[in-house]
Design a protein around this motif. Structure first.
Motif, PDB file in Angstrom:
ATOM      1  N   LEU A   1     112.958 -78.555 -37.952  1.00  0.00           N
ATOM      2  CA  LEU A   1     114.179 -78.658 -38.476  1.00  0.00           C
ATOM      3  C   LEU A   1     114.456 -80.122 -39.205  1.00  0.00           C
ATOM      4  CD1 LEU A   1     115.909 -77.065 -35.447  1.00  0.00           C
ATOM      5  CD2 LEU A   1     115.315 -75.984 -37.593  1.00  0.00           C
ATOM      6  N   ARG A   2     114.538 -80.067 -40.842  1.00  0.00           N
ATOM      7  CA  ARG A   2     114.556 -81.252 -41.197  1.00  0.00           C
ATOM      8  C   ARG A   2     115.953 -81.741 -41.843  1.00  0.00           C
ATOM      9  NH1 ARG A   2     109.130 -82.309 -42.795  1.00  0.00           N
ATOM     10  NH2 ARG A   2     107.541 -80.611 -42.800  1.00  0.00           N
ATOM     11  N   THR A   3     116.413 -82.592 -42.007  1.00  0.00           N
ATOM     12  CA  THR A   3     117.757 -82.946 -42.576  1.00  0.00           C
ATOM     13  C   THR A   3     117.969 -82.569 -43.939  1.00  0.00           C
ATOM     14  OG1 THR A   3     117.060 -85.055 -43.009  1.00  0.00           O
ATOM     15  CG2 THR A   3     118.164 -84.863 -41.035  1.00  0.00           C
ATOM     16  N   ASP A   4     116.847 -82.334 -44.667  1.00  0.00           N
ATOM     17  CA  ASP A   4     116.904 -81.840 -46.219  1.00  0.00           C
ATOM     18  C   ASP A   4     116.730 -80.552 -46.330  1.00  0.00           C
ATOM     19  OD1 ASP A   4     114.465 -81.258 -45.837  1.00  0.00           O
ATOM     20  OD2 ASP A   4     113.781 -83.358 -46.750  1.00  0.00           O
ATOM     21  N   MET A   5     116.811 -79.472 -45.072  1.00  0.00           N
ATOM     22  CA  MET A   5     116.725 -78.171 -45.363  1.00  0.00           C
ATOM     23  C   MET A   5     118.126 -77.595 -44.875  1.00  0.00           C
ATOM     24  SD  MET A   5     113.667 -77.495 -46.553  1.00  0.00           S
ATOM     25  CE  MET A   5     113.148 -75.834 -45.831  1.00  0.00           C
ATOM     26  N   TYR A   6     118.315 -76.261 -45.356  1.00  0.00           N
ATOM     27  CA  TYR A   6     119.565 -75.506 -44.990  1.00  0.00           C
ATOM     28  C   TYR A   6     119.172 -74.900 -43.460  1.00  0.00           C
ATOM     29  CZ  TYR A   6     123.837 -72.796 -45.279  1.00  0.00           C
ATOM     30  OH  TYR A   6     125.072 -72.433 -45.034  1.00  0.00           O
ATOM     31  N   VAL A   7     119.727 -75.413 -42.386  1.00  0.00           N
ATOM     32  CA  VAL A   7     119.279 -75.069 -41.158  1.00  0.00           C
ATOM     33  C   VAL A   7     119.824 -73.754 -40.819  1.00  0.00           C
ATOM     34  CG1 VAL A   7     119.588 -75.525 -38.633  1.00  0.00           C
ATOM     35  CG2 VAL A   7     118.998 -77.488 -40.226  1.00  0.00           C
ATOM     36  N   PRO A   8     120.981 -73.300 -41.428  1.00  0.00           N
ATOM     37  CA  PRO A   8     121.302 -71.730 -40.877  1.00  0.00           C
ATOM     38  C   PRO A   8     120.342 -70.830 -41.371  1.00  0.00           C
ATOM     39  CG  PRO A   8     123.262 -73.036 -41.712  1.00  0.00           C
ATOM     40  CD  PRO A   8     121.988 -73.920 -41.793  1.00  0.00           C
ATOM     41  N   VAL A   9     119.890 -71.087 -42.453  1.00  0.00           N
ATOM     42  CA  VAL A   9     118.943 -69.798 -42.948  1.00  0.00           C
ATOM     43  C   VAL A   9     117.396 -69.909 -42.141  1.00  0.00           C
ATOM     44  CG1 VAL A   9     117.244 -69.353 -44.634  1.00  0.00           C
ATOM     45  CG2 VAL A   9     119.735 -69.840 -45.367  1.00  0.00           C
ATOM     46  N   MET A  10     116.940 -71.260 -41.822  1.00  0.00           N
ATOM     47  CA  MET A  10     115.779 -71.448 -41.005  1.00  0.00           C
ATOM     48  C   MET A  10     116.337 -70.707 -39.453  1.00  0.00           C
ATOM     49  SD  MET A  10     114.157 -73.193 -42.827  1.00  0.00           S
ATOM     50  CE  MET A  10     112.765 -74.000 -42.042  1.00  0.00           C
ATOM     51  N   MET A  11     117.361 -70.863 -39.192  1.00  0.00           N
ATOM     52  CA  MET A  11     117.856 -70.414 -37.542  1.00  0.00           C
ATOM     53  C   MET A  11     118.204 -68.830 -37.528  1.00  0.00           C
ATOM     54  SD  MET A  11     117.729 -72.446 -35.272  1.00  0.00           S
ATOM     55  CE  MET A  11     116.270 -72.913 -35.927  1.00  0.00           C
ATOM     56  N   GLU A  12     118.485 -68.225 -38.776  1.00  0.00           N
ATOM     57  CA  GLU A  12     118.589 -66.766 -38.844  1.00  0.00           C
ATOM     58  C   GLU A  12     117.202 -66.046 -39.144  1.00  0.00           C
ATOM     59  OE1 GLU A  12     120.638 -63.516 -41.907  1.00  0.00           O
ATOM     60  OE2 GLU A  12     120.956 -65.666 -42.349  1.00  0.00           O
ATOM     61  N   ILE A  13     116.311 -66.990 -39.775  1.00  0.00           N
ATOM     62  CA  ILE A  13     114.843 -66.343 -39.779  1.00  0.00           C
ATOM     63  C   ILE A  13     114.266 -66.605 -38.160  1.00  0.00           C
ATOM     64  CG2 ILE A  13     112.465 -66.848 -40.351  1.00  0.00           C
ATOM     65  CD1 ILE A  13     113.644 -67.768 -43.031  1.00  0.00           C
ATOM     66  N   ALA A  14     114.741 -67.468 -37.414  1.00  0.00           N
ATOM     67  CA  ALA A  14     113.923 -67.518 -36.139  1.00  0.00           C
ATOM     68  C   ALA A  14     114.733 -66.691 -34.997  1.00  0.00           C
ATOM     69  CB  ALA A  14     114.517 -69.175 -35.795  1.00  0.00           C
ATOM     70  N   ILE A  15     115.975 -66.226 -35.390  1.00  0.00           N
ATOM     71  CA  ILE A  15     116.502 -65.352 -34.508  1.00  0.00           C
ATOM     72  C   ILE A  15     116.022 -63.880 -34.689  1.00  0.00           C
ATOM     73  CG2 ILE A  15     118.622 -64.209 -33.987  1.00  0.00           C
ATOM     74  CD1 ILE A  15     120.127 -66.866 -34.583  1.00  0.00           C
ATOM     75  N   ALA A  16     115.729 -63.588 -36.098  1.00  0.00           N
ATOM     76  CA  ALA A  16     115.118 -62.403 -36.230  1.00  0.00           C
ATOM     77  C   ALA A  16     113.763 -62.558 -35.690  1.00  0.00           C
ATOM     78  CB  ALA A  16     114.993 -62.267 -37.798  1.00  0.00           C
ATOM     79  N   VAL A  17     113.015 -63.499 -35.744  1.00  0.00           N
ATOM     80  CA  VAL A  17     111.583 -63.638 -35.083  1.00  0.00           C
ATOM     81  C   VAL A  17     111.721 -63.135 -33.382  1.00  0.00           C
ATOM     82  CG1 VAL A  17     109.837 -65.146 -34.570  1.00  0.00           C
ATOM     83  CG2 VAL A  17     110.398 -65.022 -36.802  1.00  0.00           C
ATOM     84  N   ALA A  18     112.992 -63.830 -33.054  1.00  0.00           N
ATOM     85  CA  ALA A  18     112.932 -63.770 -31.411  1.00  0.00           C
ATOM     86  C   ALA A  18     113.259 -62.455 -30.945  1.00  0.00           C
ATOM     87  CB  ALA A  18     114.105 -64.876 -30.895  1.00  0.00           C
ATOM     88  N   THR A  19     114.273 -61.756 -31.784  1.00  0.00           N
ATOM     89  CA  THR A  19     114.606 -60.510 -31.330  1.00  0.00           C
ATOM     90  C   THR A  19     113.605 -59.441 -31.527  1.00  0.00           C
ATOM     91  OG1 THR A  19     115.776 -60.211 -33.593  1.00  0.00           O
ATOM     92  CG2 THR A  19     117.067 -60.838 -31.657  1.00  0.00           C
ATOM     93  N   THR A  20     112.778 -59.645 -32.694  1.00  0.00           N
ATOM     94  CA  THR A  20     112.058 -58.616 -33.067  1.00  0.00           C
ATOM     95  C   THR A  20     110.827 -58.846 -32.069  1.00  0.00           C
ATOM     96  OG1 THR A  20     112.316 -58.607 -35.215  1.00  0.00           O
ATOM     97  CG2 THR A  20     110.164 -57.685 -34.777  1.00  0.00           C
ATOM     98  N   ALA A  21     110.404 -60.034 -31.805  1.00  0.00           N
ATOM     99  CA  ALA A  21     109.441 -60.132 -30.762  1.00  0.00           C
ATOM    100  C   ALA A  21     109.767 -59.685 -29.311  1.00  0.00           C
ATOM    101  CB  ALA A  21     108.938 -61.721 -30.551  1.00  0.00           C
ATOM    102  N   ARG A  22     110.949 -59.663 -29.039  1.00  0.00           N
ATOM    103  CA  ARG A  22     111.252 -59.298 -27.808  1.00  0.00           C
ATOM    104  C   ARG A  22     111.443 -57.836 -27.716  1.00  0.00           C
ATOM    105  NH1 ARG A  22     110.238 -60.769 -23.646  1.00  0.00           N
ATOM    106  NH2 ARG A  22     109.953 -58.727 -22.853  1.00  0.00           N
ATOM    107  N   ALA A  23     111.407 -57.200 -28.711  1.00  0.00           N
ATOM    108  CA  ALA A  23     111.236 -55.405 -28.825  1.00  0.00           C
ATOM    109  C   ALA A  23     109.868 -55.332 -28.583  1.00  0.00           C
ATOM    110  CB  ALA A  23     111.853 -55.158 -30.157  1.00  0.00           C
ATOM    111  N   HIS A  24     108.908 -56.039 -28.832  1.00  0.00           N
ATOM    112  CA  HIS A  24     107.694 -55.894 -28.683  1.00  0.00           C
ATOM    113  C   HIS A  24     107.174 -56.475 -27.369  1.00  0.00           C
ATOM    114  CE1 HIS A  24     106.473 -54.049 -32.496  1.00  0.00           C
ATOM    115  NE2 HIS A  24     107.451 -54.993 -33.100  1.00  0.00           N
ATOM    116  N   GLY A  25     108.057 -56.935 -26.333  1.00  0.00           N
ATOM    117  CA  GLY A  25     107.689 -57.563 -25.181  1.00  0.00           C
ATOM    118  C   GLY A  25     107.121 -58.742 -25.237  1.00  0.00           C
ATOM    119  N   HIS A  26     107.440 -59.466 -26.329  1.00  0.00           N
ATOM    120  CA  HIS A  26     106.791 -61.008 -26.332  1.00  0.00           C
ATOM    121  C   HIS A  26     108.254 -61.979 -26.472  1.00  0.00           C
ATOM    122  CE1 HIS A  26     103.044 -59.233 -27.300  1.00  0.00           C
ATOM    123  NE2 HIS A  26     102.512 -60.394 -27.513  1.00  0.00           N
ATOM    124  N   ASP A  27     107.862 -63.099 -25.907  1.00  0.00           N
ATOM    125  CA  ASP A  27     108.884 -64.245 -25.901  1.00  0.00           C
ATOM    126  C   ASP A  27     108.515 -65.151 -27.086  1.00  0.00           C
ATOM    127  OD1 ASP A  27     110.628 -63.207 -23.952  1.00  0.00           O
ATOM    128  OD2 ASP A  27     109.154 -63.750 -22.707  1.00  0.00           O
TER     129      ASP A  27
END
Length: 338
Positions: free
Chosen positions: A68-94
């Motif tokens: 999480l760098r100050t020169d990057m747009y964090v909301p997009v990074m977090m939207e990707i991270a949330i998609a990773v987390a929710t998809t992983a959870r659907a496959h039984g992974h954290d």
């Protein structure tokens, strides 16, 4: 908390049978498996992570490396991270989220400790220092981003080169000949971050093919930085009538500065942005834009990782095609110089 013994009692089987159903280490009849799985569902049983890891030699955890760098747009990074987390959870992974700027050290820590079964890397640079370690490791991994050399890697990303070309083509179709690109912060280009470099390459290549003039200026974002960048652009290229903005923090300051200078959008100046749809539609002028498929990138990265963990995945590069939505910020060029 429900125990394995309680599940066994509810299903009318032994505790070892429940353990075999969970681990898959022994063949269990379909009827018994269904009975155990139904008891697990009814009782709300969740296997202890440590015990599960010992039983299966897996942690069922994915490490997501997203500095999480100050020169990057964090909301997009977090939207990707949330998609990773929710998809992983659907496959039984954290998901284990690693947000520090540790580079290769973070890869070594994950591969050497058994903390996670697999890795997803974001904020990928063209010559990313983490990649030799990934290639040398047996641990499955997927990049959300595209390095210069994709040999032996699985990558998921927006086709940023096509994105830059698409923005340029739209303005060219409207008659714009002098186009300025307000880009990311200088540090993003100094790191040779893949998405920024590839967007610029695609835009410049298409400009050459169409005989247009394209001027790129990095920008920190924020009102003062955008004011200085805009002044420089108009001083160097006073005939500029089109802007491509790949910097979410620069969007609203640019629109405000053009208004203050009496330059109407889109009558005098057209603006095309590469940004999330939410940024485009909530701007003071609804922006013609290429959206960033953050959720799709996160979901696909996990799907490819699950295939690798299941022994089905192969190394490949998946580039999502860009789509441009025309709104009210772009229009025909007026052939006059201010």
């Amino acid at each position: 908390m429900v125990t394995l013994a309680e599940v066994a009692q509810h299903a009318g089987v032994s505790a070892s049978t429940v353990s075999y159903v969970l681990s898959g280490k022994r063949s269990i009849s379909a009827s018994t498996r269904r009975r155990v799985e139904e008891s697990i569902r009814v009782l709300g049983y969740h296997p202890n992570a440590g015990a599960r890891a010992l039983a299966s030699s897996r942690s069922n955890i994915i490490a997501l490396m997203v500095p999480l760098r100050t020169d990057m747009y964090v909301p997009v990074m977090m939207e990707i991270a949330i998609a990773v987390a929710t998809t992983a959870r659907a496959h039984g992974h954290d998901v284990l989220l690693l947000t520090g700027e540790e580079g290769p050290d973070a890869v070594r820590r994950v591969t050497g400790s058994g903390l996670a079964d697999a890795m997803i890397l974001m904020d990928v640079e063209l010559d990313d220092e983490r990649l030799p370690l990934l290639r040398a490791s047996d641990q499955p991994s997927v990049l959300i981003g595209l390095p210069a050399d994709t040999t032996g890697l699985t990558c998921v990303d927006l086709d940023w080169g096509a994105t830059g070309a698409l923005c340029l083509e739209h303005l060219a179709m409207l008659g714009h000949r002098d186009i300025a690109v307000i880009g990311e912060a200088p540090a993003v280009y100094e790191r040779h971050t893949g998405f920024a470099e590839r967007t610029l390459d695609g835009l410049r290549s298409r400009a050459r093919e169409l005989g247009l003039r394209a001027l790129h200026r990095p920008c920190e974002g924020g009102y003062d930085a955008v004011a200085a960048t805009l002044a420089r652009i108009l001083d160097e290229r006073p005939g500029t009538t089109g802007f491509v903005v790949q910097n979410e923090s620069a969007v609203e300051p640019l629109l405000a500065l053009l208004r203050q200078q009496g330059r109407a959008v889109p009558e005098d100046m057209s603006v095309v942005a590469i940004c999330p749809d939410q940024v485009a539609v909530q701007a003071s002028v609804r922006l013609t834009s290429v959206g960033i498929p953050a959720q799709e990138m996160g979901r696909r990265a996990v799907e490819h990782l699950m295939a690798k963990l299941g022994g089905r995945g192969t190394d490949e590069v998946v580039l999502l095609p860009p789509g441009l939505t025309v709104r009210t910020s772009s229009g025909p060029a007026l052939r006059r110089v201010r």
